[in-house]
Design a protein around this motif. Structure first.
Motif, PDB file in Angstrom:
ATOM      1  N   LEU A  18       0.826  -1.197   0.000  1.00  0.00           N
ATOM      2  CA  LEU A  18       0.000   0.000   0.000  1.00  0.00           C
ATOM      3  C   LEU A  18       0.864   1.252   0.000  1.00  0.00           C
ATOM      4  N   THR A  19       1.898   1.261   0.810  1.00  0.00           N
ATOM      5  CA  THR A  19       2.817   2.403   0.864  1.00  0.00           C
ATOM      6  C   THR A  19       3.498   2.606  -0.479  1.00  0.00           C
ATOM      7  N   ALA A  20       3.955   1.525  -1.086  1.00  0.00           N
ATOM      8  CA  ALA A  20       4.618   1.609  -2.393  1.00  0.00           C
ATOM      9  C   ALA A  20       3.656   2.107  -3.461  1.00  0.00           C
ATOM     10  N   ALA A  21       2.427   1.590  -3.446  1.00  0.00           N
ATOM     11  CA  ALA A  21       1.422   2.004  -4.429  1.00  0.00           C
ATOM     12  C   ALA A  21       1.096   3.483  -4.273  1.00  0.00           C
ATOM     13  N   ARG A  22       0.905   3.908  -3.043  1.00  0.00           N
ATOM     14  CA  ARG A  22       0.576   5.317  -2.806  1.00  0.00           C
ATOM     15  C   ARG A  22       1.737   6.234  -3.182  1.00  0.00           C
ATOM     16  N   SER A  23       2.960   5.788  -2.924  1.00  0.00           N
ATOM     17  CA  SER A  23       4.136   6.572  -3.293  1.00  0.00           C
ATOM     18  C   SER A  23       4.238   6.708  -4.813  1.00  0.00           C
ATOM     19  N   SER A  24       4.053   5.587  -5.524  1.00  0.00           N
ATOM     20  CA  SER A  24       4.095   5.620  -6.991  1.00  0.00           C
ATOM     21  C   SER A  24       2.991   6.506  -7.536  1.00  0.00           C
ATOM     22  N   LEU A  25       1.809   6.372  -6.959  1.00  0.00           N
ATOM     23  CA  LEU A  25       0.673   7.165  -7.402  1.00  0.00           C
ATOM     24  C   LEU A  25       0.911   8.655  -7.135  1.00  0.00           C
ATOM     25  N   ALA A  26       1.471   8.973  -5.988  1.00  0.00           N
ATOM     26  CA  ALA A  26       1.768  10.374  -5.659  1.00  0.00           C
ATOM     27  C   ALA A  26       2.771  10.944  -6.642  1.00  0.00           C
ATOM     28  N   ASP A  27       3.769  10.139  -7.026  1.00  0.00           N
ATOM     29  CA  ASP A  27       4.766  10.580  -8.000  1.00  0.00           C
ATOM     30  C   ASP A  27       4.111  10.846  -9.354  1.00  0.00           C
ATOM     31  N   ILE A  28       3.264   9.934  -9.788  1.00  0.00           N
ATOM     32  CA  ILE A  28       2.579  10.110 -11.077  1.00  0.00           C
ATOM     33  C   ILE A  28       1.670  11.328 -11.034  1.00  0.00           C
ATOM     34  N   ARG A  29       0.942  11.491  -9.950  1.00  0.00           N
ATOM     35  CA  ARG A  29       0.047  12.648  -9.839  1.00  0.00           C
ATOM     36  C   ARG A  29       0.817  13.960  -9.804  1.00  0.00           C
ATOM     37  N   SER A  30       1.993  13.936  -9.208  1.00  0.00           N
ATOM     38  CA  SER A  30       2.844  15.122  -9.216  1.00  0.00           C
ATOM     39  C   SER A  30       3.288  15.446 -10.640  1.00  0.00           C
ATOM     40  N   GLN A  31       3.646  14.418 -11.392  1.00  0.00           N
ATOM     41  CA  GLN A  31       4.038  14.620 -12.787  1.00  0.00           C
ATOM     42  C   GLN A  31       2.865  15.117 -13.624  1.00  0.00           C
ATOM     43  N   ALA A  33       0.345  16.936 -12.543  1.00  0.00           N
ATOM     44  CA  ALA A  33       0.165  18.348 -12.186  1.00  0.00           C
ATOM     45  C   ALA A  33       1.211  19.214 -12.870  1.00  0.00           C
ATOM     46  N   SER A  34       2.439  18.716 -12.946  1.00  0.00           N
ATOM     47  CA  SER A  34       3.508  19.454 -13.611  1.00  0.00           C
ATOM     48  C   SER A  34       3.210  19.631 -15.100  1.00  0.00           C
ATOM     49  N   LYS A  35       2.722  18.579 -15.745  1.00  0.00           N
ATOM     50  CA  LYS A  35       2.390  18.664 -17.179  1.00  0.00           C
ATOM     51  C   LYS A  35       1.202  19.591 -17.409  1.00  0.00           C
ATOM     52  N   GLN A  36       0.221  19.566 -16.499  1.00  0.00           N
ATOM     53  CA  GLN A  36      -0.916  20.472 -16.627  1.00  0.00           C
ATOM     54  C   GLN A  36      -0.461  21.923 -16.503  1.00  0.00           C
ATOM     55  N   ARG A 138       3.107  17.329 -27.867  1.00  0.00           N
ATOM     56  CA  ARG A 138       4.082  16.608 -27.047  1.00  0.00           C
ATOM     57  C   ARG A 138       3.617  16.528 -25.593  1.00  0.00           C
ATOM     58  N   ILE A 139       3.219  17.669 -25.038  1.00  0.00           N
ATOM     59  CA  ILE A 139       2.801  17.713 -23.630  1.00  0.00           C
ATOM     60  C   ILE A 139       1.542  16.871 -23.420  1.00  0.00           C
ATOM     61  N   GLU A 140       0.575  17.000 -24.316  1.00  0.00           N
ATOM     62  CA  GLU A 140      -0.664  16.228 -24.172  1.00  0.00           C
ATOM     63  C   GLU A 140      -0.397  14.729 -24.295  1.00  0.00           C
ATOM     64  N   GLY A 141       0.547  14.335 -25.162  1.00  0.00           N
ATOM     65  CA  GLY A 141       0.918  12.920 -25.268  1.00  0.00           C
ATOM     66  C   GLY A 141       1.516  12.403 -23.973  1.00  0.00           C
ATOM     67  N   GLU A 142       2.420  13.184 -23.375  1.00  0.00           N
ATOM     68  CA  GLU A 142       3.023  12.790 -22.095  1.00  0.00           C
ATOM     69  C   GLU A 142       1.964  12.734 -20.995  1.00  0.00           C
ATOM     70  N   LEU A 143       1.043  13.685 -21.031  1.00  0.00           N
ATOM     71  CA  LEU A 143      -0.033  13.722 -20.041  1.00  0.00           C
ATOM     72  C   LEU A 143      -0.938  12.494 -20.193  1.00  0.00           C
ATOM     73  N   ARG A 166      -9.804   8.089  -7.212  1.00  0.00           N
ATOM     74  CA  ARG A 166      -9.431   8.751  -8.469  1.00  0.00           C
ATOM     75  C   ARG A 166      -9.493  10.261  -8.276  1.00  0.00           C
ATOM     76  N   ARG A 167      -8.690  10.952  -9.065  1.00  0.00           N
ATOM     77  CA  ARG A 167      -8.741  12.414  -9.065  1.00  0.00           C
ATOM     78  C   ARG A 167     -10.044  12.852  -9.723  1.00  0.00           C
ATOM     79  N   LYS A 168     -10.578  13.974  -9.281  1.00  0.00           N
ATOM     80  CA  LYS A 168     -11.810  14.499  -9.877  1.00  0.00           C
ATOM     81  C   LYS A 168     -11.601  14.902 -11.331  1.00  0.00           C
ATOM     82  N   ASP A 169     -10.383  15.326 -11.657  1.00  0.00           N
ATOM     83  CA  ASP A 169     -10.115  15.783 -13.022  1.00  0.00           C
ATOM     84  C   ASP A 169      -9.419  14.720 -13.877  1.00  0.00           C
ATOM     85  N   ALA A 170      -9.567  13.451 -13.476  1.00  0.00           N
ATOM     86  CA  ALA A 170      -8.956  12.370 -14.254  1.00  0.00           C
ATOM     87  C   ALA A 170      -9.529  12.376 -15.669  1.00  0.00           C
TER      88      ALA A 170
END
Length: 184
Positions: A18-31, A33-36, A138-143, A166-170
């Motif tokens: 669970l900790t690993a999954a949440r950490s990976s998910l937090a990293d992806i969600r951070s990325q 947000a960065s792409k947005q 490019r950005i939309e593809g990465e997103l 899930r995020r509300k804006d998924a």
């Protein structure tokens, strides 16, 4: 005792997963947000300087045409009049002051406006329409890739009994994608 020990190990293992999954998910969600943010910043970038100057020249030509029309109307209306004061009272000038200034001081007015454009642009050359479209793609593809990875993690978590919100804006495309379309 062996059953209790197995339960504790399973619980610890599930907790680590669970900790690993949440950490990976937090990293992806951070990325994500960065792409947005990067995508929003793209919309704030100015058009290419050359395109801005071309648009300025088009506007100046339009203003000169309006100014010429106003002068022709004034000349027509004033034919036969000798009172110079009536030139400033004619309705053909009202609202067309910029057009007349552009017509009468065209190159100096253009040079002053271009100097202002240069000051606004600074070291940023802006983006051409093609560059903006390519960067957006490019950005939309990465997103899209990040959204698909996030959805894959959420689904894998659900299969393992780990509820992940899930995020509300998924992106709906990722939410509705079949498992076969998500990264493995």
């Amino acid at each position: 005792m062996a059953i209790l020990e197995k339960f504790r190990k399973a619980k610890a293992s599930a907790s680590q997963a669970l900790t690993a999954a949440r950490s990976s998910l937090a990293d992806i969600r951070s990325q994500i947000a960065s792409k947005q943010t990067e995508l929003e910043g793209l919309d704030q970038r100015p058009v290419a300087f050359a395109e801005a100057v071309a648009a300025l020249d088009t506007k100046l030509r339009e203003q000169c045409e309006i100014g010429e029309y106003a002068l022709k109307r004034m000349a027509h209306d004033l034919s036969g009049r000798i009172d110079g004061y009536s030139v400033f009272r004619t309705t053909h000038i009202e609202g067309r002051e910029i057009a007349l200034q552009t017509l009468l001081a065209g190159s100096a007015f253009r040079d002053a406006l271009i100097a202002q454009l240069e000051a606004v642009y600074g070291n940023d050359p802006g983006l051409t329409s093609e560059e903006r479209a390519a960067e957006r793609e490019r950005i939309e593809g990465e997103l899209d890739d990040l959204e698909a990875m996030e959805e894959m993690l959420i689904r894998e978590g659900a299969k393992a009994g780990i509820p992940i919100a899930r995020r509300k804006d998924a992106h709906p495309g990722a939410l509705l994608a079949p498992d076969s379309a998500l990264p493995a």
